[in-house]
Design a protein around this motif. Structure first.
Motif, mmCIF file in Angstrom:
data_model
loop_
_atom_site.group_PDB
_atom_site.id
_atom_site.type_symbol
_atom_site.label_atom_id
_atom_site.label_comp_id
_atom_site.label_asym_id
_atom_site.label_seq_id
_atom_site.Cartn_x
_atom_site.Cartn_y
_atom_site.Cartn_z
ATOM 1 N N ILE A 1 -8.396 -9.363 1.618
ATOM 2 C CA ILE A 1 -7.358 -8.575 2.298
ATOM 3 C C ILE A 1 -7.740 -7.091 2.329
ATOM 4 O O ILE A 1 -7.593 -6.425 3.353
ATOM 5 C CB ILE A 1 -5.977 -8.774 1.604
ATOM 6 N N VAL B 1 0.341 4.024 2.549
ATOM 7 C CA VAL B 1 0.900 3.741 3.871
ATOM 8 C C VAL B 1 2.405 3.957 3.860
ATOM 9 O O VAL B 1 2.978 4.523 4.795
ATOM 10 C CB VAL B 1 0.534 2.306 4.307
ATOM 11 N N GLN C 1 4.455 -2.337 7.585
ATOM 12 C CA GLN C 1 5.485 -1.511 6.947
ATOM 13 C C GLN C 1 6.456 -0.928 7.964
ATOM 14 O O GLN C 1 7.644 -0.771 7.668
ATOM 15 C CB GLN C 1 4.822 -0.422 6.099
ATOM 16 N N LYS D 1 0.487 -7.815 8.304
ATOM 17 C CA LYS D 1 0.016 -7.534 6.945
ATOM 18 C C LYS D 1 -1.210 -8.373 6.616
ATOM 19 O O LYS D 1 -2.184 -7.878 6.059
ATOM 20 C CB LYS D 1 1.125 -7.811 5.930
ATOM 21 N N ARG D 2 -1.150 -9.647 6.977
ATOM 22 C CA ARG D 2 -2.245 -10.535 6.601
ATOM 23 C C ARG D 2 -3.502 -10.331 7.440
ATOM 24 O O ARG D 2 -4.602 -10.644 6.993
ATOM 25 C CB ARG D 2 -1.769 -11.988 6.607
ATOM 26 N N SER D 3 -3.335 -9.809 8.632
ATOM 27 C CA SER D 3 -4.540 -9.490 9.403
ATOM 28 C C SER D 3 -5.172 -8.211 8.871
ATOM 29 O O SER D 3 -6.347 -7.945 9.117
ATOM 30 C CB SER D 3 -4.199 -9.340 10.887
ATOM 31 N N GLY D 4 -4.412 -7.431 8.133
ATOM 32 C CA GLY D 4 -4.950 -6.196 7.545
ATOM 33 C C GLY D 4 -4.293 -4.935 8.076
ATOM 34 O O GLY D 4 -4.641 -3.843 7.659
ATOM 35 N N ASN D 5 -3.343 -5.080 9.000
ATOM 36 C CA ASN D 5 -2.683 -3.892 9.539
ATOM 37 C C ASN D 5 -1.412 -3.574 8.752
ATOM 38 O O ASN D 5 -0.302 -3.891 9.165
ATOM 39 C CB ASN D 5 -2.378 -4.082 11.032
ATOM 40 N N GLU D 6 -1.610 -2.917 7.628
ATOM 41 C CA GLU D 6 -0.499 -2.601 6.733
ATOM 42 C C GLU D 6 0.481 -1.614 7.382
ATOM 43 O O GLU D 6 1.684 -1.669 7.118
ATOM 44 C CB GLU D 6 -1.060 -2.023 5.433
ATOM 45 N N PHE D 7 -0.027 -0.742 8.253
ATOM 46 C CA PHE D 7 0.845 0.224 8.932
ATOM 47 C C PHE D 7 1.920 -0.475 9.729
ATOM 48 O O PHE D 7 3.108 -0.217 9.579
ATOM 49 C CB PHE D 7 0.021 1.082 9.906
ATOM 50 N N MET E 1 0.847 -1.196 0.000
ATOM 51 C CA MET E 1 0.000 0.000 0.000
ATOM 52 C C MET E 1 0.882 1.246 0.000
ATOM 53 O O MET E 1 1.468 1.614 1.013
ATOM 54 C CB MET E 1 -0.915 -0.008 1.218
ATOM 55 N N ARG F 1 -10.229 -6.657 5.008
ATOM 56 C CA ARG F 1 -9.588 -6.737 6.330
ATOM 57 C C ARG F 1 -8.853 -5.444 6.648
ATOM 58 O O ARG F 1 -8.851 -4.980 7.779
ATOM 59 C CB ARG F 1 -8.582 -7.897 6.350
ATOM 60 N N ARG F 2 -8.184 -4.898 5.641
ATOM 61 C CA ARG F 2 -7.447 -3.640 5.867
ATOM 62 C C ARG F 2 -8.398 -2.562 6.342
ATOM 63 O O ARG F 2 -8.080 -1.772 7.229
ATOM 64 C CB ARG F 2 -6.762 -3.204 4.573
ATOM 65 N N LEU G 1 -9.438 -3.311 9.987
ATOM 66 C CA LEU G 1 -8.428 -3.058 11.009
ATOM 67 C C LEU G 1 -7.955 -1.609 11.061
ATOM 68 O O LEU G 1 -7.769 -1.060 12.129
ATOM 69 C CB LEU G 1 -7.234 -4.009 10.830
ATOM 70 N N MET G 2 -7.754 -1.009 9.887
ATOM 71 C CA MET G 2 -7.131 0.321 9.907
ATOM 72 C C MET G 2 -8.137 1.470 9.966
ATOM 73 O O MET G 2 -7.846 2.503 10.519
ATOM 74 C CB MET G 2 -6.203 0.470 8.708
ATOM 75 N N PHE H 1 -8.384 3.582 3.745
ATOM 76 C CA PHE H 1 -7.516 2.412 3.794
ATOM 77 C C PHE H 1 -8.334 1.154 3.563
ATOM 78 O O PHE H 1 -9.342 0.940 4.229
ATOM 79 C CB PHE H 1 -6.793 2.323 5.133
#
Lengths: 440, 261
Positions: free
Chosen positions: A395, A261, B76, B67-73, A258, A398-399, A402-403, A290
């Motif tokens: 995915i 991000v 990274q 990442k796979r749970s969705g927390n890209e922050f 991403m 999910r992002r 979660l975000m 997001f």
């Protein structure tokens, strides 16, 4: 040109105009998604398309369905060559205009007949498989109602179309034997000759009626079917080509990065960055959402995926979550995306392009429970005969969960906190990472 | 007894550059069962006289479950910090016994500035054998029925099916394949950060289903190449009350045992 020919021409034009109008709507709907740069080189993408869509390379993973499908597919493609003759005959009132090609023409007609029979038998077998055999992938709840009817309607239509084609040929051959004017001596009828004897004894006018009726039934059937495609899972006969062309070339295990991000994380980690400085232009734009909550947040390839899905359920039958009784079904994810996209499309038709409703894909169509059950194992993407990627959609959802919504399940929240605080999903100290070497 | 494994920091201080960095991973560092895989692999490396180092306390989660749970922050953040460390040591080649670390380092770090040659330990071991630096003694597992459970992130995720199998052949054992193997391998249930939460409501656990598939081929040993698959399959075998008859081992452990390390 008689009245018959004018009617044909009009029908033909109306059918194609309608079809292109609906196709344009589908394109517009797909373009509601985010722009995406396709992966890899054009030649690599073309190769994938030729192999997977044209070459049907993934179909035979299930041999019975795979071979039957290849027969229907080959029949469909090759018999459509006949369309050209039908159209010319229809417009100009000729009969078997290409028959001057002699033995080449005869062998073509013969091959069409054999293929028509194979298509007919395959479709009957498909119908039996789908309705009488207790195959679990055809008994999942997401197929209840319209999707099941859609599938059966397609199979029945194809059986009727192929039957009309063969009966037409049988009548035609009998008329040729009777040396009726207009019915030129041509063609070779290895299949229809098997039952043409049923027509012996019928008078010429009845035979002409049967022949004409089947001719019209066949061509009108095809034109109707063409216009049925935009409403049906059968759209895959067209979209599987662009769908495979734009499909993922990277290793299946790789999830996309991403960029939005990355920009923020780089700023956070930059010791030179001044936290009080006004953000640079790239950041000051309205922040992107997001992940995906609705179809607008998915990309165009993902939306194309949804329109290309023919609901065969190979993904779901391989999915470990689905196989162990969880709610998640990758096929349902694709069907939900298409349903939501259609809903939005219809609302835009009615209320203009700025129309927004209160519904969202995540929440009203797909539940949190479904997306949380995914193990990201890629069994679904491997199984899909046309490289649809339900995982990428899961995915993105999910992002968002979660975000944007900060709705991680409690155990995940703990795991994420651990990673953040001590660099491991469990509560162990980072300083102890080398302990194992002492424990031997 | 200490294994005397060197860290990158120690290597650098003495002016040495190792051939390869062994990325141990969180499971390999902290999970009691997975630590045995780490030890087995380190012993093989030492036995084959491979110059290697680990990051030790400078290693941190690759960010895969984030990442796979969705927390890209968080992913990274983890990735960039790891890349700073790796690039600081000018790391070129990485080997890891965890397919999740492997996939992330290999495929997802390049977009963030981390470019390395990354190998799964089964690939690395196969290379050592091909180069004549490691030989596997047959005998211990002669005639044993060994099945291989393909980790998703090694098999489908990265197309590596043969390296682990070739190692099993080298053990003089009989490789018995499950119906669902290679590209059709059935997940153990741990991927996609499922390892770190209870499963959603269903009628069975994924690892039980997979264990039953493995039991169908009557193996003496279920082998795998992933610390998370290891947990899932070991639990599955216990749930089926088969732990006395059937053992679950990582390929590295099998080789270490065969060579009496």
């Amino acid at each position: 040109m008689g009245a018959e020919n004018i009617i044909f021409l009009l029908l033909f034009l109306v059918a194609f105009t309608l079809f292109f109008r609906n196709a344009a709507k589908i394109k517009r709907n797909i373009f509601l998604g985010k722009k995406v740069i396709p992966e890899g080189s054009k030649s690599a993408r073309l190769k994938t398309m030729l192999k997977v869509a044209l070459g049907q390379s993934k179909m035979t993973a299930k041999p019975v369905a795979g071979i039957l499908h290849i027969l229907v597919y080959a029949g469909f493609v090759i018999i459509n060559l006949e369309m050209l003759e039908i159209v010319i005959d229809g417009i100009f009132g000729t009969h078997r205009i290409f028959s001057f090609a002699g033995s080449f023409y005869n062998s073509l007609i013969a091959s069409f007949e054999v293929l028509a029979l194979l298509v007919l038998v395959s479709c009957l077998l498909f119908f039996i498989r789908r309705n009488l055999l207790k195959l679990s992938r055809f008994r999942k709840p997401e197929l209840n109602g319209w999707p099941r009817n859609d599938a059966n309607f397609i199979l029945i239509t194809e059986v009727f179309l192929m039957s009309a084609f063969l009966i037409m040929n049988a009548a035609d051959a009998t008329l040729q034997q009777q040396q009726v004017q207009h019915y030129v001596q041509s063609g070779c009828f290895p299949v229809s000759s098997l039952f043409a004897s049923l027509f012996i004894g019928l008078d010429t006018s009845t035979l002409i009626f049967i022949e004409r009726f089947c001719w019209w039934f066949h061509i009108v059937g095809i034109l109707v079917f063409l216009n049925y495609l935009p409403y049906s899972k059968h759209l895959h006969i067209i979209l599987s080509f662009p769908n495979t062309y734009f499909s993922k070339l990277k290793p299946k295990g790789e999830l996309n990065n991403m960029e939005s991000v990355t920009r923020e994380v780089k700023l956070m980690l930059d010791p030179e960055a001044n936290p009080y400085a006004s953000p640079p232009d790239s950041v000051s734009q309205i922040p992107e959402r997001f992940g995906a909550k609705d179809i607008f947040d998915l990309n165009r390839i993902q939306l194309l995926n949804a329109y290309s899905c023919t609901e065969c359920g190979r993904c779901t039958s391989e999915c470990p979550a689905n196989n162990t009784g969880k709610k998640l079904s990758p096929r349902k994810i694709m069907m939900d995306v298409r349903d939501r996209l259609e809903e939005v499309g219809k609302a835009i038709d009615k209320n203009g392009s700025n129309y927004k409703d209160e519904k969202t894909l995540l929440g009203h169509y797909i539940s949190e429970e479904e997306i949380l059950a995914c193990t990201t194992c890629n069994a679904c993407t491997q199984a899909c005969p046309i490289n649809i990627d339900p995982l990428s959609i899961i995915i993105e959802l999910r992002r968002n969960l979660l975000m944007e919504e900060s709705k991680a399940p409690a155990e995940w929240a703990g795991m994420l906190t651990n990673i953040e605080n001590n660099g491991a999903p469990w509560q162990f100290s980072q300083a102890d990472r080398l302990r194992w070497s002492e424990e031997n | 007894m200490s294994l005397k494994v060197k860290t990158m920091a120690e290597m650098m201080a003495s002016g040495q550059t190792p051939e390869v960095l062994f990325w141990v991973g969180c499971a390999g560092s902290f999970d009691d069962r997975a630590k045995k895989i780490t030890i087995a692999f380190a012993k093989i490396l030492q036995h084959a006289q491979v110059s290697f180092a680990v990051l030790g306390s400078e290693e941190s989660c690759t960010g895969d479950p984030a990442k796979r749970s969705g927390n890209e922050f968080l992913f990274q953040m983890q990735a960039m910090q790891n890349i700073m460390v790796l690039n600081g040591y000018e790391v070129k080649k990485i080997v890891t016994a965890c397919p999740h670390c492997f996939n992330t380092l290999k495929n997802e770090y390049p977009a963030l500035g981390g470019n390395y040659l990354v190998l799964h330990h089964t690939e690395f071991l196969q290379q050592l054998i091909n180069e004549g630096r490691l030989t596997i003694k047959g005998g211990v597992f002669k005639g044993k029925r060994i099945t291989f459970h393909d980790p998703c992130y090694l098999g489908r995720g990265n197309g590596i099916y043969e390296a682990p199998r070739e190692l099993i052949y080298k053990l003089d054992s009989e490789l018995v394949e499950m119906t669902n193997c290679k590209a059709r391998g059935f997940c153990c249930g741990a991927g996609g950060a499922q390892m770190f939460k209870e499963a959603e409501k269903g009628n069975k656990e994924v690892n039980i289903e997979r264990t039953e598939q493995a039991l169908e081929v009557n193996p003496d040993i279920i082998s795998t190449g992933c610390p998370f698959c290891m947990t899932m399959m070991t639990d599955g075998v216990k749930m089926k009350n088969k732990e006395t008859q059937i053992k679950v081992y990582d390929i590295a452990e099998l080789i270490a045992q065969a060579n009496d390390l």
